[in-house]
Design an enzyme around this catalytic site. Structure first.
Site, PDB file in Angstrom:
ATOM      1  N   THR A 138       0.556   2.013   5.444  1.00 49.28           N
ATOM      2  CA  THR A 138       0.616   1.920   3.985  1.00 49.28           C
ATOM      3  C   THR A 138       1.434   0.730   3.511  1.00 49.28           C
ATOM      4  O   THR A 138       2.412   0.329   4.160  1.00 49.28           O
ATOM      5  CB  THR A 138       1.225   3.204   3.398  1.00 49.28           C
ATOM      6  OG1 THR A 138       1.487   3.026   2.006  1.00 49.28           O
ATOM      7  CG2 THR A 138       2.558   3.545   4.071  1.00 49.28           C
ATOM      8  N   GLU A 140       3.413   0.884   1.213  1.00 50.25           N
ATOM      9  CA  GLU A 140       4.732   1.396   0.843  1.00 50.25           C
ATOM     10  C   GLU A 140       5.797   1.001   1.875  1.00 50.25           C
ATOM     11  O   GLU A 140       6.991   1.081   1.596  1.00 50.25           O
ATOM     12  CB  GLU A 140       4.695   2.919   0.677  1.00 50.25           C
ATOM     13  CG  GLU A 140       3.889   3.398  -0.512  1.00 50.25           C
ATOM     14  CD  GLU A 140       4.574   3.143  -1.852  1.00 50.25           C
ATOM     15  OE1 GLU A 140       5.817   3.100  -1.886  1.00 50.25           O
ATOM     16  OE2 GLU A 140       3.861   2.988  -2.862  1.00 50.25           O
ATOM     17  N   TYR A 162       8.442   9.102   2.142  1.00 50.57           N
ATOM     18  CA  TYR A 162       7.076   8.859   2.624  1.00 50.57           C
ATOM     19  C   TYR A 162       7.004   7.552   3.400  1.00 50.57           C
ATOM     20  O   TYR A 162       6.471   7.496   4.516  1.00 50.57           O
ATOM     21  CB  TYR A 162       6.113   8.822   1.435  1.00 50.57           C
ATOM     22  CG  TYR A 162       4.733   8.283   1.751  1.00 50.57           C
ATOM     23  CD1 TYR A 162       3.814   9.042   2.471  1.00 50.57           C
ATOM     24  CD2 TYR A 162       4.346   7.011   1.322  1.00 50.57           C
ATOM     25  CE1 TYR A 162       2.548   8.548   2.752  1.00 50.57           C
ATOM     26  CE2 TYR A 162       3.088   6.510   1.596  1.00 50.57           C
ATOM     27  CZ  TYR A 162       2.191   7.276   2.313  1.00 50.57           C
ATOM     28  OH  TYR A 162       0.941   6.784   2.603  1.00 50.57           O
ATOM     29  N   LYS A 166       6.191   6.884   7.377  1.00 54.48           N
ATOM     30  CA  LYS A 166       5.075   6.024   7.766  1.00 54.48           C
ATOM     31  C   LYS A 166       5.546   4.841   8.618  1.00 54.48           C
ATOM     32  O   LYS A 166       4.796   4.330   9.452  1.00 54.48           O
ATOM     33  CB  LYS A 166       4.342   5.523   6.520  1.00 54.48           C
ATOM     34  CG  LYS A 166       3.376   6.528   5.921  1.00 54.48           C
ATOM     35  CD  LYS A 166       2.153   6.698   6.813  1.00 54.48           C
ATOM     36  CE  LYS A 166       1.037   7.446   6.135  1.00 54.48           C
ATOM     37  NZ  LYS A 166      -0.193   7.504   6.971  1.00 54.48           N
TER      38      LYS A 166
END
Length: 373
Positions: A138, A140, A162, A166
């Site tokens: 991701t 992010e 999150y 990840k």
């Protein structure tokens, strides 16, 4: 140069998709079936049916479902050993950034250790040399960004539970690639949306609200940071890139993005315009409002409930490597086309809901008057 690989079984390759009931999983399943794959997907046991995105695939001779959970090593091992796939696409995750602040332990177990469970299952089942693994990573990871746009060499600075989970998934994939020589790679996915996006994600929340407001079913839309910048693409296009990554001659990580950046405000403006409402923005920060130019009604307001403890505000991907090495077109669907696809789908969805309500109302009236018995 892109060299398509072939397994020992030239007739049909087998793919295993975790998270097959999600937005990406459903599109990828369709894509791989069209490519001639035998597709297996994992689902979690639930008393609520969440398979609406794949209902049309159930019963297809090349589509199969298995119960498994990334939080359960034994179930992961069992399905990998049973299917013995040529390719695994690990798309399952707790994928909502805001939720990760409320459920950080669950997020870590699924999004971090869940990746390890997949890798270990492949290795221990003796598939380390034959099975190729795609990990859905991701944007992010970049979090509190250190440069724009972001590419495969941009330093990571995760800014949510999150993203931290990840990041472990990204690095453990890289470690297994280097330690065991496994063909496993990560696609660093920037925001990708569609008419199948979950209704709690901001883009779908916007298009659904615009459709409901336009059809008189909702009064107002509440959003968080309207100035957040994102690189939004169409999920249906992005699954092709996932597949291309596993067809590459060597295992590498790739940024999957459009190379364009837009704000939440731009997305909302376009969504409302597509349903016939022109929005004028007034004020700034938490006091900013979206006003219907025709009526003067306030249709969009900012709510502090939707601000995150730490918020990523500037994500913008550089898909140069994917374009050059995989020959993937990152702008097959434009931003404007994406928003129109989503708003058109939600306008149709709301219209169906309204028609259903009308039928129920009429039936209740008939029953009350004794016309229908």
């Amino acid at each position: 140069m892109l060299l398509l690989w072939h397994s020992a079984n030239e007739e049909m390759k087998t793919a295993l998709i975790t998270g097959v009931t999600g937005q990406d999983g459903s599109y990828l399943a369709e894509f791989l079936i069209d490519k001639g794959y035998d597709v297996h997907g994992t689902i979690r046991r639930s008393s609520v049916d969440f398979r609406e995105r794949i209902t049309h695939l159930e019963g297809h001779r090349n589509f199969h479902l298995h119960y498994a959970d990334l939080g359960d090593s034994m179930s992961v091992m069992q399905v990998v050993n049973k299917v013995r796939p040529d390719e695994i696409y690990n798309l399952a995750a707790q994928s909502h950034v805001q939720v990760s602040f409320d459920s950080p332990e669950f997020t870590a177990d699924v999004d971090a250790i869940g990746v390890l469970r997949i890798l270990e299952a492949v290795r221990l089942c003796g598939l380390g040399e034959t099975c190729r693994i795609y990990q859905a990573s991701t944007s992010e990871l970049y979090g509190k960004v250190e440069e724009v746009p972001q590419n495969e060499n941009t330093p990571f600075h995760p800014y949510s539970p999150y993203a931290v989970a990840k990041l472990y998934g990204f690095w453990i994939v890289k470690e297994y690639r280097e330690a065991y020589g496994m063909f496993c790679c990560s696609g660093i996915l920037f925001n990708h949306e569609s008419e199948r996006r979950g209704e709690t994600f901001v883009t779908r929340k916007i298009t659904l609200a615009a459709a409901r407001i336009a059809q008189g079913k909702q009064d107002k839309l509440y959003l968080g940071n309207l100035s957040s910048m994102r690189d939004w693409g169409y999920a249906k296009d992005y699954v092709e890139c996932m597949w291309l990554i596993l067809q590459h001659e060597r295992p590498e990580d790739f940024v999957i993005a459009t190379g364009e950046q837009h704000s939440v405000r731009e997305f909302a403006t376009l969504a409302f315009r597509n349903v016939g409402i022109d929005i004028e923005w007034q004020g700034s920060g938490a006091d900013e409002k979206g006003i219907d130019k025709a009526t003067g009604s306030v249709l969009v307001e900012v709510s502090p409930d939707f601000y995150r403890p730490t918020d990523v505000v500037n994500l913008w991907g550089d898909p140069t490597k994917a374009r050059a090495e995989l020959h993937w077109n990152p702008q097959k669907t434009t931003f404007e086309q994406l928003v129109k696809i989503m708003t058109d789908a939600d306008m149709a969805k709301v219209a169906v809901e309204r028609a259903g309500e009308s039928v129920r109302t009429n039936l209740a009236e008939y029953l009350e008057k004794g016309i229908v018995k």
